[in-house]
Design a protein around this motif. Structure first.
Motif, short mmCIF file in Angstrom:
data_model
loop_
_atom_site.label_atom_id
_atom_site.label_comp_id
_atom_site.label_asym_id
_atom_site.label_seq_id
_atom_site.Cartn_x
_atom_site.Cartn_y
_atom_site.Cartn_z
N UNK A 136 -4.27 -4.48 7.46
CA UNK A 136 -4.58 -3.38 6.54
C UNK A 136 -4.24 -2.03 7.17
N UNK A 137 -4.59 -1.91 8.44
CA UNK A 137 -4.31 -0.63 9.13
C UNK A 137 -2.81 -0.35 9.13
N UNK A 138 -2.04 -1.38 9.45
CA UNK A 138 -0.59 -1.16 9.54
C UNK A 138 0.00 -0.88 8.16
N UNK A 150 -1.58 0.49 5.71
CA UNK A 150 -2.00 1.85 5.36
C UNK A 150 -1.11 2.89 6.07
N UNK A 151 -0.84 2.63 7.33
CA UNK A 151 0.01 3.58 8.08
C UNK A 151 1.39 3.68 7.42
N UNK A 152 1.90 2.53 6.99
CA UNK A 152 3.20 2.59 6.31
C UNK A 152 3.06 3.35 5.00
N UNK A 153 1.94 3.16 4.31
CA UNK A 153 1.75 3.85 3.02
C UNK A 153 1.74 5.36 3.20
N UNK A 154 1.21 5.84 4.33
CA UNK A 154 1.15 7.29 4.52
C UNK A 154 2.41 7.83 5.20
N UNK A 155 3.43 7.00 5.30
CA UNK A 155 4.72 7.52 5.73
C UNK A 155 5.22 7.06 7.08
N UNK A 156 4.47 6.18 7.74
CA UNK A 156 4.94 5.68 9.04
C UNK A 156 6.06 4.68 8.80
N UNK A 157 7.16 4.84 9.49
CA UNK A 157 8.29 3.93 9.29
C UNK A 157 8.03 2.60 10.01
N UNK A 166 -4.55 7.06 -3.06
CA UNK A 166 -5.99 6.77 -2.99
C UNK A 166 -6.17 5.36 -3.52
N UNK A 167 -6.89 4.55 -2.74
CA UNK A 167 -7.06 3.15 -3.12
C UNK A 167 -8.52 2.85 -3.45
N UNK A 168 -8.70 1.74 -4.13
CA UNK A 168 -10.06 1.35 -4.48
C UNK A 168 -10.91 1.11 -3.23
N UNK A 169 -10.28 0.49 -2.21
CA UNK A 169 -11.06 0.08 -1.03
C UNK A 169 -11.02 1.11 0.10
N UNK A 170 -10.70 2.31 -0.17
CA UNK A 170 -10.70 3.44 0.77
C UNK A 170 -9.69 3.28 1.92
N UNK A 171 -9.70 2.11 2.53
CA UNK A 171 -8.84 1.85 3.69
C UNK A 171 -8.99 2.93 4.77
N UNK A 172 -10.22 3.10 5.22
CA UNK A 172 -10.44 4.01 6.35
C UNK A 172 -10.56 3.16 7.62
N UNK A 173 -10.10 3.72 8.72
CA UNK A 173 -10.20 2.98 9.99
C UNK A 173 -11.56 3.28 10.62
N UNK A 174 -12.31 2.20 10.87
CA UNK A 174 -13.70 2.36 11.31
C UNK A 174 -13.83 3.04 12.67
N UNK A 175 -12.82 2.84 13.52
CA UNK A 175 -12.96 3.37 14.89
C UNK A 175 -12.58 4.84 14.98
N UNK A 176 -12.10 5.40 13.84
CA UNK A 176 -11.71 6.81 13.86
C UNK A 176 -12.73 7.64 13.07
N UNK A 177 -12.88 8.90 13.44
CA UNK A 177 -13.76 9.79 12.70
C UNK A 177 -13.10 10.16 11.37
N UNK A 178 -13.87 10.81 10.49
CA UNK A 178 -13.32 11.23 9.20
C UNK A 178 -12.09 12.11 9.42
N UNK A 179 -12.21 13.04 10.35
CA UNK A 179 -11.09 13.95 10.62
C UNK A 179 -9.87 13.18 11.13
N UNK A 180 -10.11 12.21 12.02
CA UNK A 180 -8.99 11.43 12.56
C UNK A 180 -8.35 10.57 11.48
N UNK A 181 -9.19 10.06 10.55
CA UNK A 181 -8.63 9.29 9.44
C UNK A 181 -7.72 10.15 8.58
#
Lengths: 443, 239
Positions: free
Chosen positions: A344-346, A348-355, B106-121
Motif C-alpha cells: 500500500x505504501x509503495x 500510494x507513493x506512486x499515486x503521489x508522483x513517485x516514479x 483522496x481515498x476512502x481508506x486514507x492511506x496514511x503511513x503509521x510511522x510518519x507524523x501528519x506533517x511527514x505524511x
C-alpha cells in the motif's frame, strides 16, 4: 517548467535517501536482523583483507632486507676467489661482496651464551646435543676439538664483512647510530654495526669488547657504531672487509672454521652488470674454479611472495564471499517480506508522483544503507579486534606489535556492504516498482 | 405574453479550455473469465473550479474511471486531453510527473503511513523525486496545507493518534500540498460518520473555490448534491 536534469537527479537521490532512512527507522528490528545476517559476511571480508594486508606488509617489509631487492643478481664464490672479488669490488657501487663467518665477542676462551649464533630468545634452552654445522648441501655433525669450554660472558654473532655499502641491495632500516663509512680510512679497531638481535645480546649480557674470529691473527677490539634492522632473527654484525683484513688476511677465511660459518663470498650485483659478472667468472675460472661453482641467480622473492599472497588472498576472499552470500540471502528474504507488507505504501507513493525507478531506488537505498551500517559495524569490530589482538599476542609475535588497521580492509568492508545491499535489494526493488497502483488503491 | 428584455446585452461567458476532456473512453478488464467492459465510451469534461459527483452501483466502474483520470491506469480506447495536451498514451515516467504536478488524490481508506507524523505524511507528496524543495520551504507548504484543512495543530501527531476525520483531512492536505489543478476523491467519506463526512466534503469543496476541479466518486446522494454536477455511471456509460 522543466527542472534542470541535474536538479531532478539530485531530487531523486535525496528523496530515495530520505525515504530509505524513514523506512529503516520505521523497521529498526528488521534492519537489525538483516544486519546480523550480513555482519558475519562483511566481517569475514574485512578480516581476510586486513589479514592479507598485514601479512603482506610484514613479509614484504623484511624480504628485501634479508634477501635483497628484486632484480639483484647474486653469485656465490668459494673463498679461494676472495682476493679476486675484493679487488674487483674496490670502489664500485653497483656490486658488493660480503664474506660470511661467525665471530665471538666477549671473554676469550669461553663458550658463548648463544653458541652457534642462535637468537638470544632460544639461548641456553633445551639439551645441548652434538653440535651441527650446515651449508647449502645439508647439515653435518661438528667435530669435537678438545675439552668443552666453560660458559662465560661472550656472545656469538654472524659476521658479514662487506666490500661496500650493501644497502642499495638490502635497504636496512637504521635504528640507532650510524652505518659503516666506506669512504674513510680503515681503522685497526674494526667498526661494526649490529642488527637488532645482536644489540639485544649486548643489552642482556655484560660483554667485554674483545672479538675473536677463527683464523684471525689476534683478537680485535671492535667499535660498535650503530644498530640497524636487517629483518633477521640471528645476531649479526656488519663490518668493513678491509678493516677485517687487517686481522684476517685474505686467503685465511677458508681456514676460518667452516663450522663457524666460514666458507665463501656472496656477490650482489645491480641489473645491467653482466660485463662485470663475465669478467669475474673468467678471472675466477683462471684460479681453477669450475663453471658450476660460479652460478648466479636473480632475486625475485618479492614478486614471488606477492603472487603467492595474492593466490591465498583470493582463496580466502572466495570463502568470505560465500559467507557474504548467506547474508545477502538474509537481506533478500527480509526485503521481499517487507515489500509484501508495504504494498500500500509503495502504491500510494506512486499515486503521489513517485516514479517506478525512484521506488526501486528507495528499496535499494534501504538495503544499501543497511549494508553500509553493517560495514561500519564490521569495520569497527575489526579495528577493535586488531587492537586487542595485537595487545594480547603482540608480545609473542613482534611483527604484530603496534599494527594499524589497514585502510584497504575498510574499503573492502564498505564495498562488501554495498555489493550485499545491491544484491539483496535488487529483487525486492523490482517487485516494489511493479506494484500496480490502481489495484491496490481500489482494494 | 411578452418576454422582458434586459436593457443591456448579456455578455458572452469567456471561452475557457476545460481542465479535462475524456471522449469515448473505453476500458475492458481481462480476468480469468470473459473480458468485461467496465467503461464503454465515457465522455466527461471537467472545468477549473467545477465539482462533479459520480454516482453508481458498486462495480459500475466509478473507481476505474477515477483511475484513468488520475493516470493510475490507461484506457483501452478513446481520447484523454489534459488542457490542450493529449495524454491518452502517456509513458509511465511522464504520467508519474503529471500525477505529482496536476492531480491530488483522496481515498476512502486514507492511506496514511503509521510511522510518519501528519506533517511527514503530507510531505510525502513533496518528496517524490519530482524536483526538490529545501526543507524549510517544504515545511512551510506542508503547514499551509494542514492549515487549509484546519489541522495545523496536529502536524506532529502520528495517524494512530488521530480520529478518522482528522486522518482524512491529513490525506486531503497531502492531496492539496502541491496545489493540484484536479482533485480526485474516491469515496472519501465511506469510512466516516455523517457529520465528519460532511466536514470532509466541505473541505474538498473549499478547494474548488481556488479553481481546483473536483471529481468525487460517492454512494452518498447528500454529498453528491453539494457538487456542481452529478453524473451517474451505469452500464459503463456516464449520464
Amino acid at each position: 517548467m522543466m527542472a534542470p536534469r541535474n536538479s531532478i537527479l539530485s531530487g531523486r537521490l535525496r528523496s530515495a535517501v530520505i525515504i530509505g532512512g524513514q523506512g529503516i527507522r520505521a523497521r529498526k528490528l528488521r534492519t537489525f536482523l538483516s544486519m546480523i545476517s550480513l555482519f558475519m559476511g562483511v566481517l569475514a571480508v574485512v578480516t581476510v583483507q586486513a589479514g592479507a594486508e598485514i601479512a603482506q606488509r610484514a613479509m614484504l617489509s623484511d624480504v628485501e632486507l634479508q634477501q635483497g631487492k628484486d632484480g639483484t643478481r647474486v653469485m656465490y664464490v668459494p673463498d679461494t676467489g676472495a682476493s679476486i672479488i675484493e679487488d674487483a669490488m674496490r670502489g664500485r657501487t653497483d656490486a658488493v661482496a660480503s664474506l660470511g663467518m661467525n665471530a665471538i665477542i666477549g671473554e676469550p676462551g669461553v663458550r658463548p651464551v648463544n653458541e652457534g649464533g642462535m637468537s638470544f630468545e632460544n639461548a641456553g634452552r633445551g639439551p645441548r646435543g652434538g653440535d651441527m654445522w650446515c651449508d647449502e648441501r645439508g647439515c653435518y655433525p661438528m667435530e669435537q676439538k678438545g675439552p668443552e669450554k666453560p660458559a662465560g660472558q661472550a656472545i656469538e654473532v654472524r659476521m658479514q664483512a662487506l666490500t661496500g655499502d650493501v644497502r642499495s641491495f638490502r635497504p636496512f632500516r637504521p635504528v640507532t647510530g650510524q652505518w659503516l663509512d666506506f669512504g674513510s680510512a680503515p681503522s685497526l679497531a674494526p667498526r661494526i654495526v649490529l642488527n637488532r638481535e645482536a644489540a639485544k645480546g649486548f643489552r642482556m649480557y655484560q660483554v667485554p669488547a674483545e672479538m675473536s674470529v677463527q683464523g684471525a691473527t689476534a683478537h680485535m677490539t671492535p667499535q660498535i657504531v650503530g644498530v640497524i634492522d636487517d629483518g633477521g632473527y640471528e645476531p649479526t654484525a656488519y663490518i668493513r672487509i678491509d678493516e677485517l683484513r687487517s686481522w684476517l688476511p685474505s686467503g685465511t677465511a677458508q681456514a676460518a672454521d667452516p663450522y663457524r660459518g666460514g666458507g665463501g663470498l656472496q656477490l650482489m650485483m645491480s641489473p645491467g652488470t653482466d660485463d662485470l659478472e663475465q669478467t669475474l667468472k673468467a678471472k675466477l675460472a683462471g684460479t681453477g674454479l669450475k663453471a658450476e661453482q660460479l652460478q648466479s641467480n636473480v632475486i625475485n622473492s618479492r614478486a614471488r611472495m606477492l603472487e603467492e599472497l595474492a593466490i591465498m588472498r583470493w582463496i580466502f576472499l572466495g570463502m568470505a564471499a560465500l559467507v557474504l552470500l548467506i547474508g545477502v540471502a538474509g537481506i533478500l528474504n527480509v526485503g521481499l517480506a517487507t515489500v509484501g507488507e508495504r504494498v500500500e505504501e509503495f502504491a500510494l507513493r506512486r499515486a503521489v508522483g513517485t516514479s517506478r525507478m525512484l521506488l526501486a531506488g528507495i528499496v535499494l537505498s534501504e538495503t544499501l544503507l543497511t549494508g553500509l551500517l553493517t560495514a561500519g559495524a564490521a569495520i569497527g569490530v575489526g579495528v577493535v579486534g586488531l587492537k586487542v589482538g595485537s595487545q594480547i599476542i603482540g608480545g609473542k609475535y613482534p611483527s604484530l606489535q603496534g599494527i594499524e588497521f589497514p585502510w584497504q580492509a575498510g574499503v573492502a568492508g564498505v564495498i562488501a556492504g554495498l555489493v550485499a545491499g545491491i544484491l539483496g535489494g535488487l529483487i525486492p526493488a523490482v517487485r516494489a516498482a511493479r506494484i500496480p497502483i490502481a489495484t491496490v488503491m481500489r482494494a | 405574453m411578452t418576454i422582458p428584455m434586459s436593457a443591456a446585452p448579456i455578455a458572452a461567458p469567456p471561452i475557457q479550455t476545460p481542465l479535462i476532456r475524456l471522449s469515448g473512453i473505453t476500458k475492458t478488464l481481462k480476468g480469468q473469465d470473459e473480458p468485461r467492459t467496465i467503461l464503454d465510451g465515457v465522455n466527461l469534461t471537467v472545468h477549473s473550479g467545477q465539482s462533479i459527483a459520480i454516482l453508481g452501483r458498486s462495480g459500475s466502474g466509478k473507481s476505474t474511471l477515477l483511475s484513468l483520470i488520475g493516470l493510475f491506469d490507461r484506457a483501452d480506447g478513446g481520447q484523454y486531453l489534459l488542457g490542450e495536451r493529449d495524454i491518452t498514451k502517456l509513458p509511465e515516467r511522464k504520467a508519474a510527473a503529471l500525477r505529482s504536478a496536476e492531480f491530488g488524490f483522496v481515498f476512502q481508506r486514507f492511506f496514511l503511513l503509521k510511522h510518519l507524523s501528519a506533517a511527514q505524511n503530507v510531505a510525502m507528496a513533496l518528496v517524490n523525486g519530482q524536483g526538490w524543495l529545501p526543507r524549510r520551504k517544504r515545511k512551510t507548504q506542508v503547514m499551509e496545507a494542514l492549515d487549509q484543512v484546519g489541522i495545523a495543530h496536529l502536524a506532529k501527531h502520528k495517524p494512530p493518534r488521530l480520529s478518522g476525520g482528522e486522518q482524512q483531512r491529513v490525506a486531503i492536505a497531502r492531496a492539496l500540498v502541491r496545489q493540484p489543478r484536479v482533485l480526485l476523491a474516491d469515496e472519501p467519506t465511506g469510512a466516516l460518520d455523517t457529520e465528519t463526512g460532511n466536514l470532509v466534503v466541505d473541505v474538498l469543496l473549499k478547494a474548488t473555490h481556488r479553481g481546483c476541479g473536483l471529481v468525487l466518486v460517492t454512494h452518498d446522494h447528500d454529498h453528491a448534491a453539494k457538487m456542481g454536477s452529478v453524473l451517474s455511471l451505469h452500464d459503463g456509460r456516464l449520464g
